[in-house]
Write a protein that holds these residues in place. Sequence first.
Motif, PDB file in Angstrom:
ATOM      1  N   ARG A  47       0.825  -1.211   0.000  1.00 30.76           N
ATOM      2  CA  ARG A  47       0.000   0.000   0.000  1.00 30.76           C
ATOM      3  C   ARG A  47       0.860   1.261   0.000  1.00 30.76           C
ATOM      4  O   ARG A  47       0.559   2.235  -0.695  1.00 30.76           O
ATOM      5  N   ASP A  48       1.942   1.225   0.762  1.00 30.15           N
ATOM      6  CA  ASP A  48       2.767   2.420   0.937  1.00 30.15           C
ATOM      7  C   ASP A  48       3.847   2.588  -0.124  1.00 30.15           C
ATOM      8  O   ASP A  48       4.389   3.690  -0.273  1.00 30.15           O
ATOM      9  N   ASN A  49       4.171   1.518  -0.856  1.00 30.45           N
ATOM     10  CA  ASN A  49       5.335   1.594  -1.738  1.00 30.45           C
ATOM     11  C   ASN A  49       5.117   1.141  -3.173  1.00 30.45           C
ATOM     12  O   ASN A  49       5.955   1.422  -4.031  1.00 30.45           O
ATOM     13  N   MET A  50       4.010   0.452  -3.450  1.00 30.06           N
ATOM     14  CA  MET A  50       3.832  -0.136  -4.774  1.00 30.06           C
ATOM     15  C   MET A  50       2.500   0.242  -5.400  1.00 30.06           C
ATOM     16  O   MET A  50       1.512   0.460  -4.708  1.00 30.06           O
ATOM     17  N   GLY A  51       2.511   0.258  -6.716  1.00 33.38           N
ATOM     18  CA  GLY A  51       1.280   0.342  -7.488  1.00 33.38           C
ATOM     19  C   GLY A  51       1.273  -0.826  -8.457  1.00 33.38           C
ATOM     20  O   GLY A  51       2.310  -1.142  -9.054  1.00 33.38           O
TER      21      GLY A  51
ATOM     22  N   GLU B  40     -10.777   2.943 -21.216  1.00 35.48           N
ATOM     23  CA  GLU B  40     -11.069   3.854 -20.107  1.00 35.48           C
ATOM     24  C   GLU B  40     -10.901   3.145 -18.759  1.00 35.48           C
ATOM     25  O   GLU B  40     -10.382   3.736 -17.805  1.00 35.48           O
ATOM     26  N   GLN B  41     -11.321   1.881 -18.683  1.00 36.35           N
ATOM     27  CA  GLN B  41     -11.151   1.144 -17.434  1.00 36.35           C
ATOM     28  C   GLN B  41      -9.663   0.968 -17.092  1.00 36.35           C
ATOM     29  O   GLN B  41      -9.266   1.086 -15.930  1.00 36.35           O
ATOM     30  N   GLN B  42      -8.832   0.727 -18.108  1.00 38.66           N
ATOM     31  CA  GLN B  42      -7.404   0.585 -17.842  1.00 38.66           C
ATOM     32  C   GLN B  42      -6.802   1.923 -17.399  1.00 38.66           C
ATOM     33  O   GLN B  42      -5.886   1.959 -16.573  1.00 38.66           O
ATOM     34  N   ARG B  43      -7.331   3.017 -17.896  1.00 40.54           N
ATOM     35  CA  ARG B  43      -6.864   4.338 -17.437  1.00 40.54           C
ATOM     36  C   ARG B  43      -7.220   4.558 -15.967  1.00 40.54           C
ATOM     37  O   ARG B  43      -6.430   5.120 -15.207  1.00 40.54           O
ATOM     38  N   VAL B  44      -8.405   4.107 -15.574  1.00 40.72           N
ATOM     39  CA  VAL B  44      -8.790   4.197 -14.162  1.00 40.72           C
ATOM     40  C   VAL B  44      -7.832   3.357 -13.317  1.00 40.72           C
ATOM     41  O   VAL B  44      -7.373   3.788 -12.251  1.00 40.72           O
ATOM     42  N   ALA B  45      -7.518   2.144 -13.797  1.00 41.71           N
ATOM     43  CA  ALA B  45      -6.594   1.275 -13.066  1.00 41.71           C
ATOM     44  C   ALA B  45      -5.220   1.921 -12.938  1.00 41.71           C
ATOM     45  O   ALA B  45      -4.570   1.827 -11.888  1.00 41.71           O
ATOM     46  N   LEU B  46      -4.769   2.596 -13.994  1.00 41.17           N
ATOM     47  CA  LEU B  46      -3.494   3.312 -13.945  1.00 41.17           C
ATOM     48  C   LEU B  46      -3.538   4.446 -12.935  1.00 41.17           C
ATOM     49  O   LEU B  46      -2.600   4.639 -12.150  1.00 41.17           O
ATOM     50  N   ALA B  47      -4.624   5.203 -12.957  1.00 43.06           N
ATOM     51  CA  ALA B  47      -4.770   6.311 -12.007  1.00 43.06           C
ATOM     52  C   ALA B  47      -4.777   5.793 -10.573  1.00 43.06           C
ATOM     53  O   ALA B  47      -4.162   6.388  -9.675  1.00 43.06           O
ATOM     54  N   ARG B  48      -5.454   4.676 -10.337  1.00 41.93           N
ATOM     55  CA  ARG B  48      -5.510   4.083  -8.993  1.00 41.93           C
ATOM     56  C   ARG B  48      -4.113   3.656  -8.532  1.00 41.93           C
ATOM     57  O   ARG B  48      -3.741   3.849  -7.377  1.00 41.93           O
ATOM     58  N   ALA B  49      -3.339   3.064  -9.448  1.00 42.68           N
ATOM     59  CA  ALA B  49      -1.990   2.616  -9.092  1.00 42.68           C
ATOM     60  C   ALA B  49      -1.063   3.793  -8.823  1.00 42.68           C
ATOM     61  O   ALA B  49      -0.181   3.727  -7.962  1.00 42.68           O
TER      62      ALA B  49
ATOM     63  N   PRO C 156       3.580   5.704  -5.768  1.00 43.74           N
ATOM     64  CA  PRO C 156       4.416   4.567  -5.380  1.00 43.74           C
ATOM     65  C   PRO C 156       5.840   4.706  -5.894  1.00 43.74           C
ATOM     66  O   PRO C 156       6.086   5.278  -6.959  1.00 43.74           O
ATOM     67  N   ALA C 157       6.775   4.155  -5.132  1.00 45.85           N
ATOM     68  CA  ALA C 157       8.167   4.121  -5.584  1.00 45.85           C
ATOM     69  C   ALA C 157       8.360   3.072  -6.666  1.00 45.85           C
ATOM     70  O   ALA C 157       9.266   3.178  -7.500  1.00 45.85           O
ATOM     71  N   LEU C 158       7.495   2.044  -6.661  1.00 47.97           N
ATOM     72  CA  LEU C 158       7.600   0.939  -7.609  1.00 47.97           C
ATOM     73  C   LEU C 158       6.247   0.709  -8.263  1.00 47.97           C
ATOM     74  O   LEU C 158       5.241   0.523  -7.584  1.00 47.97           O
TER      75      LEU C 158
ATOM     76  N   GLY D 293       8.578   9.760 -10.881  1.00 48.98           N
ATOM     77  CA  GLY D 293       9.895   9.205 -10.612  1.00 48.98           C
ATOM     78  C   GLY D 293       9.873   7.762 -10.160  1.00 48.98           C
ATOM     79  O   GLY D 293      10.787   7.292  -9.489  1.00 48.98           O
ATOM     80  N   ALA D 294       8.830   7.027 -10.525  1.00 44.91           N
ATOM     81  CA  ALA D 294       8.703   5.636 -10.080  1.00 44.91           C
ATOM     82  C   ALA D 294       9.597   4.712 -10.897  1.00 44.91           C
ATOM     83  O   ALA D 294       9.913   4.985 -12.058  1.00 44.91           O
ATOM     84  N   THR D 295       9.994   3.621 -10.280  1.00 48.54           N
ATOM     85  CA  THR D 295      10.637   2.515 -10.991  1.00 48.54           C
ATOM     86  C   THR D 295       9.521   1.671 -11.599  1.00 48.54           C
ATOM     87  O   THR D 295       8.534   1.376 -10.933  1.00 48.54           O
ATOM     88  N   LEU D 296       9.670   1.290 -12.867  1.00 45.54           N
ATOM     89  CA  LEU D 296       8.603   0.595 -13.587  1.00 45.54           C
ATOM     90  C   LEU D 296       9.083  -0.786 -14.033  1.00 45.54           C
ATOM     91  O   LEU D 296      10.117  -0.907 -14.695  1.00 45.54           O
ATOM     92  N   VAL D 297       8.338  -1.821 -13.648  1.00 47.88           N
ATOM     93  CA  VAL D 297       8.590  -3.185 -14.123  1.00 47.88           C
ATOM     94  C   VAL D 297       7.318  -3.667 -14.803  1.00 47.88           C
ATOM     95  O   VAL D 297       6.242  -3.622 -14.202  1.00 47.88           O
TER      96      VAL D 297
END
Length: 232
Positions: free
Chosen positions: A86-90, A148-157, A162-164, A194-198
């Motif tokens: 919750r505190d560090n990841m999306g 649009e649903q995937q955009r909502v999911a991106l916004a939520r993440a 998140p740092a990651l 500035g997030a790290t993206l995997v």
Amino acid sequence: MAEPVLALKDAALTLDGNAGPVEILRGITMEVARGQTLGLTGPSGSGKSSLLMLMGGLERATGGTIACMGQDLSAMDEDRLAVFRRDNMGVVFQSFHLIPTMTALENVATPLELAGRRDAFARAEAELKAVGLGHRLDHYPSQMSGGEQQRVALARAAAPRPALLLADEPTGNLDGANGEAIMDMLFGLRDRHGATLVLVTHAPELAARCDRVIRLRDGTVEGEDRMGEAAE
């Protein structure tokens, strides 16, 4: 040298199958630097999504170690893992995982509320506007297109900053135009926060935008391509 965001050493995952134990991942050793973009590619069944789940603490390794921001994920119980995520990841999934009875605004605000953020709805609205959905705040998932649903999911993440950021086939259920838009937004979120993206992907054009690409086959690292390193 700065501490890596992710450090895996001999990480393994074995699951029980009908015919006995199945080795999903075998001896994965790798690091991901802060601010880097890493693509995970390989044929179906190679272990890409399972590796992403280990990185996010959504699946527990059965061997080796996984450290995220210096914290040993395998040493955490489920409650601590949930708070750490919750505190560090999306996390962004191929199938969106939106709550159908909540509006777009409520879906994005929920993790912020759970984290005790007093500005949860204001931040959720800002993130939805940032992905071009300012006109969809009060719409439910069933009233929105897949893109649009995937955009909502991106916004939520992205809303908790998140740092990651972990993404599992984020363009897999979308057509070409929507997939391209989601790719741009993913990398835009990385640049903005500035997030790290995997990310796990079958799309060559998405992998080509990453700093590094690790190719998996049969649960092991087959090879690695460096497309250009992120700025230190």
